[in-house]
Write an enzyme that holds these catalytic residues in place. Sequence first.
Site, PDB file in Angstrom:
ATOM      1  N   THR A   2       0.845  -1.182   0.000  1.00 18.75           N
ATOM      2  CA  THR A   2       0.000   0.000   0.000  1.00 18.75           C
ATOM      3  C   THR A   2       0.887   1.241   0.000  1.00 18.75           C
ATOM      4  O   THR A   2       2.073   1.150  -0.295  1.00 18.75           O
ATOM      5  CB  THR A   2      -0.981  -0.059   1.202  1.00 18.75           C
ATOM      6  OG1 THR A   2      -1.911   1.017   1.105  1.00 18.75           O
ATOM      7  CG2 THR A   2      -0.267   0.026   2.543  1.00 18.75           C
ATOM      8  N   ASN A   3       0.332   2.404   0.286  1.00 17.00           N
ATOM      9  CA  ASN A   3       1.133   3.631   0.334  1.00 17.00           C
ATOM     10  C   ASN A   3       0.562   4.560   1.402  1.00 17.00           C
ATOM     11  O   ASN A   3      -0.438   4.246   2.042  1.00 17.00           O
ATOM     12  CB  ASN A   3       1.183   4.295  -1.053  1.00 17.00           C
ATOM     13  CG  ASN A   3      -0.188   4.741  -1.507  1.00 17.00           C
ATOM     14  OD1 ASN A   3      -0.809   5.613  -0.906  1.00 17.00           O
ATOM     15  ND2 ASN A   3      -0.699   4.114  -2.570  1.00 17.00           N
ATOM     16  N   HIS A   4       1.201   5.715   1.554  1.00 11.67           N
ATOM     17  CA  HIS A   4       0.895   6.593   2.686  1.00 11.67           C
ATOM     18  C   HIS A   4      -0.224   7.602   2.429  1.00 11.67           C
ATOM     19  O   HIS A   4      -0.377   8.534   3.210  1.00 11.67           O
ATOM     20  CB  HIS A   4       2.150   7.360   3.105  1.00 11.67           C
ATOM     21  CG  HIS A   4       3.066   6.559   3.965  1.00 11.67           C
ATOM     22  ND1 HIS A   4       2.648   5.920   5.103  1.00 11.67           N
ATOM     23  CD2 HIS A   4       4.378   6.274   3.855  1.00 11.67           C
ATOM     24  CE1 HIS A   4       3.666   5.286   5.658  1.00 11.67           C
ATOM     25  NE2 HIS A   4       4.733   5.485   4.910  1.00 11.67           N
TER      26      HIS A   4
END
Length: 222
Positions: free
Chosen positions: A29-31
């Site tokens: 995933t990412n931030h």
Amino acid sequence: FQPKLLAGRRVVVTAGPTFEALDPIRGITNHSSGKMGFAIARAAREAGAEVALIAGPVSLATPRGVRRVDVKSARQMLAATEAEIPQADVFVATAAVADWRPATESDQKIKKEGGGQPPVLTFTENPDILATVAQGARARSGELFCVGFAAESHDLVRNARAKRERKGVPLLVGNIGPVTFGQDDNQMLLVDAQGVQELPRASKLVLARQLVAEIARRRVPA
Ligand code: C5P
């Protein structure tokens, strides 16, 4: 008196990251916090629109009066978005969609035991939700107004212009500054066929309201 700039309009917003599963426990995933997309959904609702908010995994409260559809992966986000598009007048893509997903998803946890080599991950490309929608019939006939976002680390104007062309959207919003993920304020560059306009640093909600007014002005000419 605040005129309801988008009264009777249907707006679809994607927000947050996507989560691409590796196995039942893990994923990539990412931030992205989802704050910008949630602020836009709220501002569009305030402006009188009927709003569908397609959200990746985020921990944010649903803005009042907004219909929220929770998804995990890019493919789920595309399917949920495509289900809304036939009724939509405006599509705003703020989601930080993973460009790639693991080529295979193990149905059991990938185990460390056994002393073998670490697993080698291979990836496959995810669908581009914005480009797919922007190439669709509603967008091409002008019934659907599409807005894209770009977070760039350098050459923002040039990259934002190029991205607008590549995605085939009338309006592209560039994020200025190195870090916008998770912050409560932001700075924006609006790129359209006429040129470039800057929205100075402000809270994401203030910018969202300004962006909604800009969308309404382009989508619903006075
Ligand atoms: O190509 P890039 O990811 O920088 O483009 C960003 C824009 O495209 C954003 O509006 C984002 O929501 C959208 N996008 C998308 N699906 C993807 C990748 C990006 O909708 N797979």
